[in-house]
Write an enzyme that holds these catalytic residues in place. Structure first.
Site, PDB file in Angstrom:
ATOM      1  N   ARG A 142       0.833  -1.214   0.000  1.00 39.32           N
ATOM      2  CA  ARG A 142       0.000   0.000   0.000  1.00 39.32           C
ATOM      3  C   ARG A 142       0.864   1.259   0.000  1.00 39.32           C
ATOM      4  O   ARG A 142       0.525   2.252  -0.646  1.00 39.32           O
ATOM      5  CB  ARG A 142      -0.965  -0.007   1.191  1.00 39.32           C
ATOM      6  CG  ARG A 142      -2.017   1.096   1.097  1.00 39.32           C
ATOM      7  CD  ARG A 142      -3.094   0.979   2.155  1.00 39.32           C
ATOM      8  NE  ARG A 142      -2.566   1.152   3.492  1.00 39.32           N
ATOM      9  CZ  ARG A 142      -3.271   0.995   4.600  1.00 39.32           C
ATOM     10  NH1 ARG A 142      -4.550   0.637   4.535  1.00 39.32           N
ATOM     11  NH2 ARG A 142      -2.730   1.156   5.791  1.00 39.32           N
ATOM     12  N   LYS A 148      -2.654   6.982   1.071  1.00 39.44           N
ATOM     13  CA  LYS A 148      -2.321   7.301   2.465  1.00 39.44           C
ATOM     14  C   LYS A 148      -1.211   8.351   2.412  1.00 39.44           C
ATOM     15  O   LYS A 148      -0.028   8.052   2.525  1.00 39.44           O
ATOM     16  CB  LYS A 148      -1.901   6.032   3.206  1.00 39.44           C
ATOM     17  CG  LYS A 148      -1.991   6.196   4.710  1.00 39.44           C
ATOM     18  CD  LYS A 148      -1.963   4.857   5.413  1.00 39.44           C
ATOM     19  CE  LYS A 148      -1.800   5.010   6.906  1.00 39.44           C
ATOM     20  NZ  LYS A 148      -2.857   5.746   7.603  1.00 39.44           N
ATOM     21  N   GLU A 186     -15.859   6.739   6.295  1.00 43.81           N
ATOM     22  CA  GLU A 186     -14.979   6.040   7.242  1.00 43.81           C
ATOM     23  C   GLU A 186     -14.773   6.920   8.453  1.00 43.81           C
ATOM     24  O   GLU A 186     -15.273   8.049   8.513  1.00 43.81           O
ATOM     25  CB  GLU A 186     -13.640   5.693   6.587  1.00 43.81           C
ATOM     26  CG  GLU A 186     -12.827   6.911   6.140  1.00 43.81           C
ATOM     27  CD  GLU A 186     -11.491   6.549   5.498  1.00 43.81           C
ATOM     28  OE1 GLU A 186     -10.907   5.505   5.838  1.00 43.81           O
ATOM     29  OE2 GLU A 186     -11.027   7.341   4.650  1.00 43.81           O
TER      30      GLU A 186
HETATM   31  N1  PMP Z   1      -8.921   4.994   7.259  1.00 47.34           N
HETATM   32  C1  PMP Z   1      -8.017   5.925   7.565  1.00 47.34           C
HETATM   33  C2  PMP Z   1      -8.272   7.337   7.188  1.00 47.34           C
HETATM   34  C3  PMP Z   1      -6.833   5.577   8.250  1.00 47.34           C
HETATM   35  O1  PMP Z   1      -5.925   6.496   8.560  1.00 47.34           O
HETATM   36  C4  PMP Z   1      -6.642   4.227   8.620  1.00 47.34           C
HETATM   37  C5  PMP Z   1      -5.403   3.827   9.368  1.00 47.34           C
HETATM   38  N2  PMP Z   1      -4.364   3.489   8.488  1.00 47.34           N
HETATM   39  C6  PMP Z   1      -7.621   3.291   8.270  1.00 47.34           C
HETATM   40  C7  PMP Z   1      -8.752   3.713   7.581  1.00 47.34           C
HETATM   41  C8  PMP Z   1      -7.463   1.828   8.603  1.00 47.34           C
HETATM   42  O2  PMP Z   1      -6.481   1.246   7.790  1.00 47.34           O
HETATM   43  P1  PMP Z   1      -5.618   0.007   8.287  1.00 47.34           P
HETATM   44  O3  PMP Z   1      -6.561  -1.010   8.779  1.00 47.34           O
HETATM   45  O4  PMP Z   1      -4.883  -0.416   7.082  1.00 47.34           O
HETATM   46  O5  PMP Z   1      -4.739   0.522   9.374  1.00 47.34           O
END
Ligand code: PMP
Length: 290
Positions: free
Chosen positions: A53, A152, A185
């Site tokens: 990612r 990200k 989210e």
């Molecule tokens: N959404 C956002 C905006 C985030 O910052 C995160 C944390 N990385 C997540 C969702 C969850 O992603 P992950 O399970 O890959 O940590």
């Protein structure tokens, strides 16, 4: 305790000396990408997925990370070893690098790579037992056709604005809607809602493709539940039997109140508990050995 060592462009330097220039476009413009990863019991959970990612985020912003994925993996593991960490939060950061005050990334020939590792406890403490209060915020999630939430990037201002709003309104977590008014989210996690044993989560066009989200779906399906990826509205949240959020830092965290509406009976629901327990077992017995 001795100072934490940080990986900086191939070297390991004490935290107090791990710095970059104010002309780094990561600092000036949020121009860069990062990951949040965790290690449990001497193993890094879903390391390859996080590295993939990170490189995908970099590709999406036309940033060429000047090391291979294998080298990145080794650098992460070595940073953990140098700090003697078995349980940790890991933060690789790749910034565009040092340029001038103009926006043009062509002025930044050398991306900067940092890897921070540090101890990290359960993010929400006692709230895993009692449940979080969430607030849906007025600020909308970045639109996918403006700055895709799939990237990200170091530009987390949208998320920070959501957090400020939730803090102001007394919420433990902020829930974004997208520009159409559908649920997107949390400020740092993905969301699931459960109604009559059926589990809904928004498709990942309007949110980050969470690695914990994918694990939660896998766990739920193994437990025999149907998970449906579809657009969710506020009505679905307010009338849910259970809601939980997932993230590397948050793990699987129950939400028991949202915008003043009590979810289910206001206690951590049985499916949420099952997911959280299975996730805890899974993270502590899988991963890349440090
Ligand atoms: N959404 C956002 C905006 C985030 O910052 C995160 C944390 N990385 C997540 C969702 C969850 O992603 P992950 O399970 O890959 O940590």
């Amino acid at each position: 305790m001795s100072e934490l060592m940080i990986y900086v462009n191939g070297e390991y330097v004490p935290k107090s000396q791990a710095t970059t220039s104010i002309y780094d476009h990561g600092f000036l413009y949020g121009d860069g990408v990062f990951e949040g990863i965790r290690a449990y019991n001497g193993r890094v959970f879903k390391l390859a997925e996080h590295i993939d990612r990170l490189y995908d985020s970099a590709r999406a912003i036309a940033l060429n990370i000047p090391m291979s994925k294998e080298e990145m993996e080794e650098a992460i593991l070595e940073t953990l070893r140098k700090n003697n960490l078995k349980d940790a939060y890991i933060r690789p950061i790749v910034s565009r690098g040092i340029g001038d005050l103009g926006l043009d990334p062509r002025k930044c020939p050398n991306p900067n790579i940092f890897i921070i590792t540090q101890p990290w406890d359960a993010m929400y403490g006692d709230l895993y037992e009692t449940g979080l209060t969430a607030i849906t915020v007025g600020i909308r999630r970045n639109a996918p056709d403006a700055l895709s939430p799939n990237i990200k990037s170091l530009n987390y201002l949208n998320n920070i604005l959501a957090k400020i709003e939730a803090n102001e309104k007394g919420g433990d977590e902020a829930i974004f809607l997208d520009s159409r008014g559908f649920i997107s989210e949390g400020s740092g996690d993905n969301i699931f809602c459960i109604k009559n044993g059926r589990i809904l989560t928004p498709p990942t066009i309007n949110n980050l493709k969470g690695i914990t989200r994918a694990v939660a779906i896998e766990i739920l399906e193994k437990l025999g539940y149907d998970v449906l990826e579809k657009d969710i509205g506020l009505f679905d949240l307010y009338t849910a039997d259970e809601i939980f959020v997932t993230g590397t830092a948050a793990e699987a965290a129950p939400i028991v109140k949202i915008d003043g509406r009590i979810i289910g009976n206001g206690k951590v629901g049985p499916i949420t508990k099952q997911v959280a327990d299975t996730f805890a077992e899974f993270t502590r017995s899988n991963g890349t050995e440090i």
